[in-house]
Design a protein around this motif. Structure first.
Motif, PDB file in Angstrom:
ATOM      1  N   MET A   1       2.822   2.656  -4.350  1.00 36.66           N
ATOM      2  CA  MET A   1       2.205   3.408  -5.444  1.00 36.66           C
ATOM      3  C   MET A   1       1.572   4.434  -4.825  1.00 36.66           C
ATOM      4  O   MET A   1       1.539   4.670  -3.652  1.00 36.66           O
ATOM      5  N   ASP A   2       1.178   5.387  -5.668  1.00 36.03           N
ATOM      6  CA  ASP A   2       0.738   6.823  -5.231  1.00 36.03           C
ATOM      7  C   ASP A   2      -0.504   7.134  -6.088  1.00 36.03           C
ATOM      8  O   ASP A   2      -1.029   6.428  -6.857  1.00 36.03           O
ATOM      9  N   ASN A  25      -6.690   3.782   3.423  1.00 37.56           N
ATOM     10  CA  ASN A  25      -5.695   3.653   4.323  1.00 37.56           C
ATOM     11  C   ASN A  25      -6.549   3.794   5.685  1.00 37.56           C
ATOM     12  O   ASN A  25      -6.196   3.013   6.566  1.00 37.56           O
ATOM     13  N   ARG A  26      -7.648   4.658   5.673  1.00 34.88           N
ATOM     14  CA  ARG A  26      -8.491   4.596   6.809  1.00 34.88           C
ATOM     15  C   ARG A  26      -9.228   3.437   7.287  1.00 34.88           C
ATOM     16  O   ARG A  26      -9.303   3.061   8.520  1.00 34.88           O
ATOM     17  N   ALA A  27      -9.549   2.559   6.159  1.00 36.50           N
ATOM     18  CA  ALA A  27     -10.065   1.314   6.356  1.00 36.50           C
ATOM     19  C   ALA A  27      -9.226   0.349   6.861  1.00 36.50           C
ATOM     20  O   ALA A  27      -9.559  -0.745   7.259  1.00 36.50           O
ATOM     21  N   GLY A  28      -7.675   0.491   6.676  1.00 39.40           N
ATOM     22  CA  GLY A  28      -6.924  -0.516   7.430  1.00 39.40           C
ATOM     23  C   GLY A  28      -6.178  -1.449   6.257  1.00 39.40           C
ATOM     24  O   GLY A  28      -5.563  -2.295   6.785  1.00 39.40           O
ATOM     25  N   TYR A  29      -6.487  -1.243   4.799  1.00 34.18           N
ATOM     26  CA  TYR A  29      -5.895  -2.076   4.077  1.00 34.18           C
ATOM     27  C   TYR A  29      -4.460  -1.796   3.602  1.00 34.18           C
ATOM     28  O   TYR A  29      -3.773  -2.471   3.132  1.00 34.18           O
ATOM     29  N   VAL A  30      -3.998  -0.496   3.740  1.00 31.63           N
ATOM     30  CA  VAL A  30      -2.600  -0.311   3.177  1.00 31.63           C
ATOM     31  C   VAL A  30      -1.734   0.422   4.306  1.00 31.63           C
ATOM     32  O   VAL A  30      -2.558   0.850   5.443  1.00 31.63           O
ATOM     33  N   GLU A  31      -0.565   0.564   4.233  1.00 27.71           N
ATOM     34  CA  GLU A  31       0.343   1.423   4.826  1.00 27.71           C
ATOM     35  C   GLU A  31       0.671   2.523   4.122  1.00 27.71           C
ATOM     36  O   GLU A  31       1.031   2.572   2.773  1.00 27.71           O
ATOM     37  N   ARG A  32       0.880   3.663   4.882  1.00 27.25           N
ATOM     38  CA  ARG A  32       1.103   4.872   4.242  1.00 27.25           C
ATOM     39  C   ARG A  32       2.241   5.490   4.656  1.00 27.25           C
ATOM     40  O   ARG A  32       2.754   5.533   5.733  1.00 27.25           O
ATOM     41  N   LYS A  33       3.092   6.014   3.881  1.00 27.61           N
ATOM     42  CA  LYS A  33       4.515   6.476   4.137  1.00 27.61           C
ATOM     43  C   LYS A  33       4.426   8.033   3.400  1.00 27.61           C
ATOM     44  O   LYS A  33       4.402   7.919   2.187  1.00 27.61           O
ATOM     45  N   ARG A  34       4.888   8.792   4.379  1.00 27.82           N
ATOM     46  CA  ARG A  34       5.049  10.352   3.851  1.00 27.82           C
ATOM     47  C   ARG A  34       6.313  10.449   2.956  1.00 27.82           C
ATOM     48  O   ARG A  34       7.328   9.810   3.220  1.00 27.82           O
ATOM     49  N   GLU A  44       2.835   7.586  -0.342  1.00 34.89           N
ATOM     50  CA  GLU A  44       2.809   6.457  -1.057  1.00 34.89           C
ATOM     51  C   GLU A  44       2.310   5.269  -0.306  1.00 34.89           C
ATOM     52  O   GLU A  44       2.530   5.576   1.037  1.00 34.89           O
ATOM     53  N   TYR A  45       1.470   4.570  -0.687  1.00 33.87           N
ATOM     54  CA  TYR A  45       0.725   3.602  -0.198  1.00 33.87           C
ATOM     55  C   TYR A  45       1.375   2.267  -0.568  1.00 33.87           C
ATOM     56  O   TYR A  45       1.895   1.825  -1.757  1.00 33.87           O
ATOM     57  N   ARG A  46       1.311   1.121   0.427  1.00 37.37           N
ATOM     58  CA  ARG A  46       1.509  -0.102   0.242  1.00 37.37           C
ATOM     59  C   ARG A  46       0.625  -1.207   0.628  1.00 37.37           C
ATOM     60  O   ARG A  46       0.164  -0.828   1.893  1.00 37.37           O
ATOM     61  N   THR A  50      -0.877  -8.566   5.667  1.00 30.29           N
ATOM     62  CA  THR A  50      -1.979  -9.527   6.010  1.00 30.29           C
ATOM     63  C   THR A  50      -3.263  -9.344   4.993  1.00 30.29           C
ATOM     64  O   THR A  50      -4.099  -9.902   5.271  1.00 30.29           O
ATOM     65  N   VAL A  51      -3.245  -8.442   4.179  1.00 28.04           N
ATOM     66  CA  VAL A  51      -4.385  -8.245   2.943  1.00 28.04           C
ATOM     67  C   VAL A  51      -4.153  -9.118   1.755  1.00 28.04           C
ATOM     68  O   VAL A  51      -3.212  -8.990   1.403  1.00 28.04           O
ATOM     69  N   ARG A  52      -4.930 -10.002   1.716  1.00 28.09           N
ATOM     70  CA  ARG A  52      -4.759 -10.954   0.344  1.00 28.09           C
ATOM     71  C   ARG A  52      -5.853 -10.286  -0.676  1.00 28.09           C
ATOM     72  O   ARG A  52      -7.036 -10.412  -0.434  1.00 28.09           O
ATOM     73  N   VAL A  53      -5.245 -10.264  -1.830  1.00 26.47           N
ATOM     74  CA  VAL A  53      -6.081  -9.991  -2.956  1.00 26.47           C
ATOM     75  C   VAL A  53      -6.696 -11.223  -3.575  1.00 26.47           C
ATOM     76  O   VAL A  53      -5.944 -11.913  -3.940  1.00 26.47           O
ATOM     77  N   GLN A  54      -7.958 -11.333  -3.989  1.00 30.17           N
ATOM     78  CA  GLN A  54      -8.537 -12.378  -4.599  1.00 30.17           C
ATOM     79  C   GLN A  54      -9.089 -12.078  -5.940  1.00 30.17           C
ATOM     80  O   GLN A  54      -9.324 -11.019  -6.287  1.00 30.17           O
TER      81      GLN A  54
END
Length: 54
Positions: A1-2, A25-34, A44-46, A50-54
């Motif tokens: 997603m972007d 991203n700074r909080a550590g919930y997603v991985e960022r790809k240039r 783009e972010y993914r 390890t993060v579970r959406v409830q």
């Protein structure tokens, strides 16, 4: 997603969505790809596996 994907799903502008994604991203919930500037987005972010959406 972007940032454009997030903006289309929310009431945020693309600029606000980009800022929000940078915070997540700074909080550590997603991985960022240039991805460059080819499509008007730089990253783009993914969600990290390890993060579970409830």
């Amino acid at each position: 997603m972007d940032c454009h994907d997030v903006a289309s799903l929310t009431e945020y502008s693309a600029e606000s969505a980009s800022s929000m994604l940078a915070d997540v991203n700074r909080a550590g919930y997603v991985e960022r790809k240039r991805v460059g500037q080819d499509y008007g987005v730089e990253f783009e972010y993914r969600l990290k596996e390890t993060v579970r959406v409830q």
